[in-house]
Design an enzyme around this catalytic site. Sequence first.
Site, short mmCIF file in Angstrom:
data_model
loop_
_atom_site.label_atom_id
_atom_site.label_comp_id
_atom_site.label_asym_id
_atom_site.label_seq_id
_atom_site.Cartn_x
_atom_site.Cartn_y
_atom_site.Cartn_z
N GLU B 68 0.82 -1.21 0.00
CA GLU B 68 0.00 0.00 0.00
C GLU B 68 0.85 1.26 0.00
O GLU B 68 0.56 2.23 -0.71
CB GLU B 68 -0.95 0.01 1.20
CG GLU B 68 -2.17 -0.89 1.05
CD GLU B 68 -1.90 -2.34 1.37
OE1 GLU B 68 -0.75 -2.67 1.74
OE2 GLU B 68 -2.83 -3.17 1.28
N HIS B 137 -10.75 -4.64 9.78
CA HIS B 137 -11.41 -4.50 8.47
C HIS B 137 -12.74 -3.76 8.57
O HIS B 137 -13.63 -3.98 7.76
CB HIS B 137 -11.67 -5.89 7.85
CG HIS B 137 -10.48 -6.51 7.19
ND1 HIS B 137 -9.38 -6.92 7.88
CD2 HIS B 137 -10.21 -6.78 5.88
CE1 HIS B 137 -8.49 -7.44 7.04
NE2 HIS B 137 -8.97 -7.36 5.82
C1 LIG Z 1 -2.26 -4.67 4.42
C2 LIG Z 1 -3.30 -5.49 3.77
N1 LIG Z 1 -3.55 -5.34 2.46
C3 LIG Z 1 -4.49 -6.07 1.86
C4 LIG Z 1 -5.23 -6.98 2.57
C5 LIG Z 1 -6.33 -7.78 1.89
N2 LIG Z 1 -5.91 -9.16 1.79
C6 LIG Z 1 -6.28 -10.09 2.69
S1 LIG Z 1 -5.59 -11.58 2.41
C7 LIG Z 1 -4.79 -10.99 1.04
C8 LIG Z 1 -3.92 -11.89 0.24
C9 LIG Z 1 -2.87 -12.50 1.07
O1 LIG Z 1 -2.13 -13.36 0.30
P1 LIG Z 1 -1.02 -14.23 1.00
O2 LIG Z 1 -0.20 -13.38 1.87
O3 LIG Z 1 -0.31 -14.99 -0.06
O4 LIG Z 1 -1.81 -15.22 1.96
P2 LIG Z 1 -2.82 -16.36 1.55
O5 LIG Z 1 -4.18 -15.76 1.57
O6 LIG Z 1 -2.44 -16.87 0.24
O7 LIG Z 1 -2.66 -17.37 2.62
C10 LIG Z 1 -5.08 -9.65 0.84
C11 LIG Z 1 -4.55 -8.84 -0.28
C12 LIG Z 1 -4.96 -7.10 3.94
N3 LIG Z 1 -5.66 -7.92 4.70
N4 LIG Z 1 -4.00 -6.37 4.51
#
Ligand SMILES: Cc1ncc(C[n+]2csc(CCOP(=O)(O)OP(=O)(O)O)c2C)c(N)n1
Lengths: 333, 333, 330, 330
Positions: B68, B137
């Site tokens: 971000e 959230h």
């Molecule tokens: C700072 C932030 N940006 C965006 C999000 C929205 N978000 C939640 S899970 C996610 C993807 C996470 O991917 P990863 O770290 O690979 O974990 P996975 O879900 O694959 O286990 C996003 C973008 C968030 N929770 N926090």
Amino acid sequence: MPETNAAGQRELTFAQAIREALAEEMRRDKTVCIMGEDVAEAGTPFKVLSGLLEEFGKERVLDTPISEAGFTGLAVGAAMTGMRPVVDIMFGDFITLTMDQMVNQAAKIHYMSGGAWKVPMVMRTTLGATRRSAAQHSQSLHAWFCHVPGLKVVLPSTPYDAKGLLKAAIRDENPVVFFEDKMMYKLKGAVPEGDYTVPLGAADVKRVGEDITLVATSSMVQVALGAATLLEEIGISAEVVDPRTLWPLDEKTLIESAKKTSRAIVLDEGYERYGVTAELASVIATGAFYDLDAPVKRMGAMHVPIPFSPPLEDATVPTEQTVFEAARTLCGR
Amino acid sequence: MPETNAAGQRELTFAQAIREALAEEMRRDKTVCIMGEDVAEAGTPFKVLSGLLEEFGKERVLDTPISEAGFTGLAVGAAMTGMRPVVDIMFGDFITLTMDQMVNQAAKIHYMSGGAWKVPMVMRTTLGATRRSAAQHSQSLHAWFCHVPGLKVVLPSTPYDAKGLLKAAIRDENPVVFFEDKMMYKLKGAVPEGDYTVPLGAADVKRVGEDITLVATSSMVQVALGAATLLEEIGISAEVVDPRTLWPLDEKTLIESAKKTSRAIVLDEGYERYGVTAELASVIATGAFYDLDAPVKRMGAMHVPIPFSPPLEDATVPTEQTVFEAARTLCGR
Amino acid sequence: MTSATQPGEVLNDVALWLRMYTNMVAVRLFETQVNELYTRALMPGLAHLYIGEEAVAVGVCEALERSDYITSTHRGHGHCLAKGASPDRMFAELLGKEAGYCKGKGGSMHIADPATGNLGANAIVCGSAGIATGAAFSAKHLGTGRVSVCFFGEGALGQGILYEVMNLAELFKLPVIYVCENNLYTEYTHYSETTAGDILSRATAFGLLAATVDGQDVRAVYEAAHILIERARSGVGPGFLLCNTYRYHGHHVGDINREYYRSKKEEQRWKNERDPIANFAKWLMDQKVADKTKLDAIEAEFADEMRKAVEFAVAAPYPVHREVGEDVYA
Amino acid sequence: MTSATQPGEVLNDVALWLRMYTNMVAVRLFETQVNELYTRALMPGLAHLYIGEEAVAVGVCEALERSDYITSTHRGHGHCLAKGASPDRMFAELLGKEAGYCKGKGGSMHIADPATGNLGANAIVCGSAGIATGAAFSAKHLGTGRVSVCFFGEGALGQGILYEVMNLAELFKLPVIYVCENNLYTEYTHYSETTAGDILSRATAFGLLAATVDGQDVRAVYEAAHILIERARSGVGPGFLLCNTYRYHGHHVGDINREYYRSKKEEQRWKNERDPIANFAKWLMDQKVADKTKLDAIEAEFADEMRKAVEFAVAAPYPVHREVGEDVYA
Ligand SMILES: Cc1ncc(C[n+]2csc(CCOP(=O)(O)OP(=O)(O)O)c2C)c(N)n1
Ligand SMILES: Cc1ncc(C[n+]2csc(CCOP(=O)(O)OP(=O)(O)O)c2C)c(N)n1
Ligand SMILES: [Mg+2]
Ligand SMILES: [Mg+2]
């Protein structure tokens, strides 16, 4: 070296009072440690921490990389697991980099875990303009933290309060943000030797008066006191109330004073819009609604990024003179 | 697919209105581009942007890493040098990570450079609770940006306003933060086809009334309208005023309404303390000082991190019922 | 999970293997119930299932002591269970009930439990990297000998704070291991679209000892984790463990139509060929460590436990209204 | 500085060398005047001198077109001058005068100038990494062929956003070069106390082409910068240039007693043995490109120009009061 004032009291500067509070707490409690940029050998650019490294060593006074988010986050985890870290953010302008760790983490962990974990940490940082440091080194952004449940926010205005409030902040079980006015570090005042605390949540009437209430925080307390002296000369008796902590907020003392005087000005060096003056003015306007003779007047920083140029910068912040004039107008003189 | 309402007007959902504004602006101006997490194929988790990738391609609808701060900073630089980026911050809670880029950079560059550079960018993000998404959230942190000179802050409350305000925001020469209530994306309303803008800085009276003013932002506008209906049943006529942009702020419309009705409640889903309700209440308390029959009442989110548990979460936000009761009390019924 | 085993002792190994198998089955059955709760519309909000990734949490946590720390993510049920939490209080938390680990205030994305060293799941991507590093700081400063593990998805590689704290951890020689669960997707985007360069180098550049491991092989995970963890515990410094894995379900329970970002064939291939539980079961049987009857019995036992835990949670009361204002300040 | 030269063309090389020498001298003389303004108590606030590091800004900017972009730091006068700004308006800015580049509103740490592509100095450590990357994004998107250079001190390696934007730059193949000026200190702390691992690897891990260069050798800086810049301009991707250098003065003009963090001997060694201007002068004379008279004349000319520029600035008026409320919004 401490000096003694006319009343025989020991005097310290604001910076010395901060240092003494830290040193006493570090002696008392081995889990208290300090981390931040240039806090060790340099003792910070303002030399507030000079000597602490020598007494407490590198394990407890830690120089960090320029990673405000990283070491603030580290402090959150350390606080959860048995330490009481005091984090140093060199300029209050840099709290922008720590907002996620402070707001989404530190402030919420106790609640989100249903009380299972707690985060007893202190963030020390600065506020205040007029140092010719321009827009990125002059802000007073404390209102942001006041807006966030789970944090406490402290703004000392005298060496006495600084020592007592900092000790209370370190002993508090919650994340506390402690804002120091850079221009006040050399201000002298009576500070008792040894242990005492000033409770978080208790306002202090810095000057008793009858005709108008000046609620002032941090740097603005001295301005309010100066204005009060000027007002006295024209026969207006001003009461100066310092909330000392913005959260918890001692609404009662503010409201009682405004009820008594029936007029109030709220002074804070943060931006006037959507900031501390709005909250305090609103609290007073509501609490003293039936006693006020005039709208509560707000005076904060002008709604502009802080300019570098000295004559422009000086125009952005309330001064004794502008407060004096506003008070005089409010009192109908 | 757009529907048509009883009055023969085309209806869109709030999300569709946003998308239409973006699509029209992207057609009009090749320098408008969108960047953020999962904005391209996925069209965001809320599907607000579905279809834009297909029309405008990967060069203008860019999926970013979960960075971000990084992509907001990138947008600042792009805006300075000829683009008009629209940055997507998936949840308003994540603006914590962008504060340095938005506040120390985007907001100040025009001023610090003496007007030499400008930063025409838009940050779109969300606010609002009651989605059972818990403390990280569900926040409504828009007050922070309102506190910062150099930024504009927009909070649409209807599909019509959403389209017109977003177009105005994209064409604005300054950094604008645009907050969308997640719970409102499916709300339907009349939205004209083609080009129109709603100027930044003009409040809108969403309902005319005589006895009490409900100033409400974003998600709280529908709550206020619902409460107004309930109040009508007991003979209280409520006026609902939506500032639409919190900065610039149309003080005049707010104050005129409060002067007319002599009573006001201010509603905003951000935290009540040190937030938007404080500013608006203070503006009204001052501007309508001699006309108010009662203190301005503030209603915002409870001063707690948003809890996950449904019955607890529901208790943290003003509802039609709680607003109705507050208004009734204020009107002395 | 209980105390770590020294690798190489055959008897202990058998116990270890069966424990890891059991724990993986428990995680999968737990998550299966979560999905069902969602389908039955009993769950408020959403949840992110760990199915497919069980070997990572189980292998790493097996190498930890109960008093060691972990931090977890939005996809955190597996970490939580593997570290020793009880399914009943976890389900209760997922449903927002008073009996939950956080009195219902945290929910799926924020379960925390001091008794098992769980510093909490985190819904900010990479939000707990600082916390895990700080727990390691305390461990070092207080001389507790504890180690801290930070679990995160490969999406967290996009967050700058990760690099800030890896630098700090290496400078201060903190006992922390950063465990990257690369399940190929960050929500709805393939990680290759958001991750330039080489993942492991991003850790070694800061001086950390880093290793990659097949995240579908619980023994491999355990062994690599064990080495990094004991190295960290002895004071040498932090580590980084990249586990290549896959989530079988959607990003969250509501993410049903996934073909615009990944194919059913890809999903099927991982499920059929690389399932951490099925493959480990086969290996255990090949090694004559357990026969099918035994493994089936384990599954049956946990299926039953999970059902009971769900029933407990469904029946449990919500917190009383006054709770909303409590626990804001300690 | 004007258009970039193709290396290897002898005649052009001579012009290039003399231009670089001249520009280094100009930077040093500018900074000497700044120090004097401070000593004479004519300067509001503080300033961070670039003396000792001149070869970096001059070498890099020489490899840039006038229309290319730079972002700069708190120690930014050298970048600003090397990119083509005029000393008079710079001094005026330092004194907060209306005639300054930012009408006095920015001051030493925020000088910006669209005419020379200077996106601005930044007082947030690493605060402009995003901006520089974004300017490269525009260049690519608008097809202007421009390149963007982000100057930063090694202290900025501590900021996570640097890694975020390097990742973005590599993913989007943006024409941006990150130029790290390692002058060994971040304020009052040696960089080795705050920088784990290997600096160059921190860039290569994200896929950037990275190089180290002697930051006291302007020709070496120019050549390395030229390669990275033209590579970026051609669309191959971003680069990282580590320049090893040293600041002769304090962190800022008020930092006089420095022995608690570095020895006078160390300072002396750099000044005597590794001065970028003296060594380059010697080389130019050895090569018979210029004799001492010529070099002295350059110095004298600029010393005079700088004095006049200071006089202009000192005499210039402050902005009028109404200016305080202008330029908040465009
Ligand atoms: C700072 C932030 N940006 C965006 C999000 C929205 N978000 C939640 S899970 C996610 C993807 C996470 O991917 P990863 O770290 O690979 O974990 P996975 O879900 O694959 O286990 C996003 C973008 C968030 N929770 N926090
Ligand atoms: C985010 C942030 N943190 C801290 C500071 C205070 N500060 C100003 S300069 C500086 C040191 C910078 O060191 P380096 O990047 O090496 O640049 P140098 O001064 O050596 O040129 C620090 C810590 C700042 N300006 N911004
Ligand atoms: Mg993933
Ligand atoms: Mg340096």
